[in-house]
Design an enzyme around this catalytic site. Structure first.
Site, short mmCIF file in Angstrom:
data_model
loop_
_atom_site.label_atom_id
_atom_site.label_comp_id
_atom_site.label_asym_id
_atom_site.label_seq_id
_atom_site.Cartn_x
_atom_site.Cartn_y
_atom_site.Cartn_z
N LYS A 41 0.87 -1.19 0.00
CA LYS A 41 0.00 0.00 0.00
C LYS A 41 0.91 1.24 0.00
CE LYS A 41 -1.97 2.98 2.06
NZ LYS A 41 -1.68 4.40 1.71
N GLU A 83 9.42 0.92 11.04
CA GLU A 83 10.47 1.90 10.74
C GLU A 83 9.81 3.26 10.89
OE1 GLU A 83 13.52 1.26 10.32
OE2 GLU A 83 13.54 -0.86 9.81
N CYS A 85 13.93 10.02 7.25
CA CYS A 85 13.72 9.65 8.66
C CYS A 85 14.99 9.85 9.47
CB CYS A 85 13.24 8.22 8.75
SG CYS A 85 14.23 7.12 7.74
N GLU A 125 9.97 15.77 15.31
CA GLU A 125 10.40 15.52 13.93
C GLU A 125 9.71 16.53 13.00
OE1 GLU A 125 9.05 11.95 11.85
OE2 GLU A 125 11.12 11.63 11.23
P1 NAD Z 1 2.44 8.23 7.67
O1 NAD Z 1 2.52 7.44 8.92
O2 NAD Z 1 1.51 9.38 7.62
O3 NAD Z 1 2.01 7.30 6.45
C1 NAD Z 1 2.74 6.14 6.12
C2 NAD Z 1 1.82 5.15 5.46
O4 NAD Z 1 0.86 4.73 6.42
C3 NAD Z 1 1.04 5.70 4.26
O5 NAD Z 1 0.97 4.69 3.27
C4 NAD Z 1 -0.33 5.95 4.86
O6 NAD Z 1 -1.38 5.88 3.91
C5 NAD Z 1 -0.45 4.82 5.85
N1 NAD Z 1 -1.41 5.06 6.94
C6 NAD Z 1 -1.73 6.22 7.52
N2 NAD Z 1 -2.68 6.02 8.47
C7 NAD Z 1 -2.94 4.69 8.49
C8 NAD Z 1 -3.82 3.86 9.25
N3 NAD Z 1 -4.62 4.35 10.19
N4 NAD Z 1 -3.80 2.53 9.00
C9 NAD Z 1 -2.98 2.01 8.07
N5 NAD Z 1 -2.17 2.75 7.30
C10 NAD Z 1 -2.13 4.07 7.52
O7 NAD Z 1 3.93 8.63 7.33
P2 NAD Z 1 4.41 9.52 6.13
O8 NAD Z 1 4.02 10.93 6.45
O9 NAD Z 1 4.00 8.91 4.83
O10 NAD Z 1 5.99 9.36 6.21
C11 NAD Z 1 6.78 10.17 6.99
C12 NAD Z 1 7.20 9.44 8.25
O11 NAD Z 1 7.84 8.22 7.89
C13 NAD Z 1 8.20 10.20 9.06
O12 NAD Z 1 7.85 10.15 10.41
C14 NAD Z 1 9.50 9.44 8.83
O13 NAD Z 1 10.42 9.55 9.86
C15 NAD Z 1 9.02 8.06 8.65
N6 NAD Z 1 10.00 7.26 7.91
C16 NAD Z 1 10.72 6.34 8.59
C17 NAD Z 1 11.67 5.58 7.93
C18 NAD Z 1 12.47 4.56 8.65
O14 NAD Z 1 13.06 3.73 8.00
N7 NAD Z 1 12.51 4.57 9.96
C19 NAD Z 1 11.85 5.75 6.56
C20 NAD Z 1 11.10 6.69 5.89
C21 NAD Z 1 10.15 7.45 6.59
#
Ligand code: NAD
Length: 508
Positions: free
Chosen positions: A190, A264, A303, A404
């Site tokens: 997804k 992650e 991240c 963050e």
């Molecule tokens: P997000 O949590 O808003 O969304 C990530 C994914 O989760 C998207 O596909 C979104 O549609 C889905 N999602 C959102 N709500 C959901 C729910 N209730 N149920 C199931 N799925 C849901 O994150 P983002 O804004 O897309 O990404 C940024 C974040 O990702 C930052 O906090 C960053 O640090 C983190 N990140 C971490 C790593 C790592 O390896 N640790 C790598 C990249 C990004």
């Protein structure tokens, strides 16, 4: 970041992007059951450039049906067969690198020089890495005693759910898809709703390589498509990359079905510059200055963004003068232009969030050393999401040091002793990345050991080789990605104890 030179890519001027993309389920393009599509906006100019299928629970169920139908056969394929297919995928991506790099830039807003030289080469390398390690990773056989043999076999977990963020759409998807497929799992991916297009273009290129149902992609919003996937009793695992708050929800869904999760999550990574940085030769000093400016790579939407600079007070003036000058020299512009160093933030929401944090920093009294506002670009970019790389000076209790921001914003503070630097570095809820810059052999080992983070870069920053384990301590998540150990997250171990003894066990 790793830069590899790849020569086989076809040249592309304007990549062809369809008006809309369906889901990829069971080896076919499948329209959303609701009939609805949502706009995909390019952050370059804030305009719609494609539409994606708006997935829901019914679409996820269709993907689960397809994946479950494929799993019995796929899970029995040999490691050699799967390896061959993963290598084929890598070859196709390599042939189409230029096109995919451009689409990734249009989708996400990051500069082409990064998608071309870092994101796509890493995608290719991760597929090749897992194509290789799956063949080298044998099951183990040992003798329990002279009559009994113990066989430990790895079996794929089953059908897995994988939820992807928007900051590296293709690379984050690859970090999940490559090891899952290598391990013999079937996957439902997804993508993030902000960046669904590049992954669907990738599926157009590679969809035919794998048997139908092995790899399925359902686009849509988190609560509508992500939640039914993560809550489904029909998945054996969920792997998530995204915000810490979303991760908490995903764990709750998964706990209902007692399935494993890997998380992650976010970070607030410290980048520490010891006093010896200024004693070193000019070349190293210059490298350290660049290391501090790495906060602006990928517009800070990483991240592990080194979003806190901790610099020894004795070298603060000389070091920061150079860091500020280098930051001011970052060329912003159209992300597809060859000389652009920093592009657009991935979405309007993210743009607004970063600007609000810049306000918060100012209100809490942090000093703006450079930047501190949106970037006004012209020639059609007026409606895009551009922010000046920004440096704050303050202290570690401020919100801009603790929360963050996920943008091109770094907060700088000073320290007097090594112990103080370590204490400041560890004083956040996160523990994902960290950087240490020093010329002192003792510090080079002892400081990284004392830092609570899953990845500490020493005298470098932001490289992500496939063979180096990556993941978080504390609230930055658990489980690891990359490295051979990743296979362990997609498999379980079957132990068979086989007796060749003619004698009875002797109890009854
Ligand atoms: P997000 O949590 O808003 O969304 C990530 C994914 O989760 C998207 O596909 C979104 O549609 C889905 N999602 C959102 N709500 C959901 C729910 N209730 N149920 C199931 N799925 C849901 O994150 P983002 O804004 O897309 O990404 C940024 C974040 O990702 C930052 O906090 C960053 O640090 C983190 N990140 C971490 C790593 C790592 O390896 N640790 C790598 C990249 C990004």
């Amino acid at each position: 970041m790793t830069t590899l030179t790849l020569s086989q890519s076809k040249p592309v001027e304007r990549p062809e992007i369809k008006e809309k993309y369906d889901h990829f389920i069971g080896g076919k393009w499948v329209a959303p059951t609701s009939g609805e599509y949502f706009d995909n906006i390019s952050p370059i100019d804030g305009k719609v450039f494609s539409k994606a299928a708006r997935g829901n629970k019914q679409d996820i169920e269709l993907a689960l049906d397809a994946a479950h139908a494929a799993f019995p056969t796929w899970s029995k394929t040999s490691a050699a067969q799967r390896s061959k297919l993963l290598n084929k995928i890598a070859d196709i991506i390599e042939e189409n690198l230029e096109m995919l790099a451009r689409i990734e830039t249009i989708d996400n807003g990051k500069a082409l020089r990064e998608t071309r030289a870092a994101d796509l080469p890493l995608v290719i390398d991760h597929f090749r890495y897992f194509a290789g390690v799956i063949r080298a990773d044998e099951s183990s056989i040992s003798e329990h005693d002279e009559h009994t043999v113990s066989i430990a076999l790895h079996e794929p977990l089953g059908v897995v759910g994988q939820i992807i963020p928007w900051n590296f759409p293709l690379l984050m998807a690859t970090w999940k898809m490559a090891p899952a497929l290598a391990a013999g799992c079937c996957a439902i991916v997804k993508p993030a709703e902000q960046t669904p297009t590049s992954i669907m273009v990738l599926m157009e290129l590679i969809g035919h390589v794998l048997p139908p149902g092995v790899l399925n992609v359902v686009t849509g919003f988190g609560p509508e498509a992500g939640k039914p996937l993560a809550s489904s009793p029909r998945i054996a695992k969920v792997s998530f990359t995204g915000e810490t708050t979303t991760g908490r929800l995903i764990m709750q869904y998964a706990s209902e079905n007692l399935i494993p999760v890997t998380m992650e999550l976010g970070g607030k990574s410290p980048n520490i510059f010891m006093k010896s940085v200024a004693d070193a030769d000019d070349e190293f000093f210059d490298k350290a200055v660049e290391g501090a400016v790495m906060f602006a790579l990928n517009q800070g939407e990483i991240c592990t963004c080194p979003s806190r600079i901790l610099v020894h007070e004795d070298i603060y003036d000389v070091f920061m003068e150079r860091v500020i000058a280098r930051t001011k020299a970052i060329k912003m512009g159209h992300p597809l232009a060859e000389d652009t160093m920093m592009g657009a933030q991935a979405s309007n929401d993210q743009y607004e969030k970063i600007l609000s944090y810049i306000d918060i920093g100012k209100q809490e009294g942090a000093e703006v050393l450079c930047g501190g506002d949106k970037a006004e670009l012209n020639s059609g970019l007026e409606t895009g999401f551009y922010i000046q790389p920004t440096i704050f000076k303050g202290h570690n209790k401020m919100r801009v040091f603790q929360e963050e921001i996920f943008g091109p914003v770094v907060s700088v503070t000073t320290f007097k002793t090594t112990e103080e630097a370590i204490a400041i570095a560890n004083d956040t809820m996160y523990g994902l990345g960290a950087g240490l810059w020093s010329r002192d052999a003792h510090e080079l080992y002892q400081v990284p050991r004392a830092i609570q983070a899953g990845r500490v870069w020493v005298n470098c920053y932001h490289n992500y080789p496939a063979h180096a384990p990556f993941g978080g301590y504390k609230k930055s998540g658990f489980g690891r990605e990359n490295h051979l150990m990743m296979l362990g997250h997609y498999r379980q171990t079957k132990n068979m104890l086989i007796s060749y003894d003619k004698n009875k066990l002797g109890f009854f």
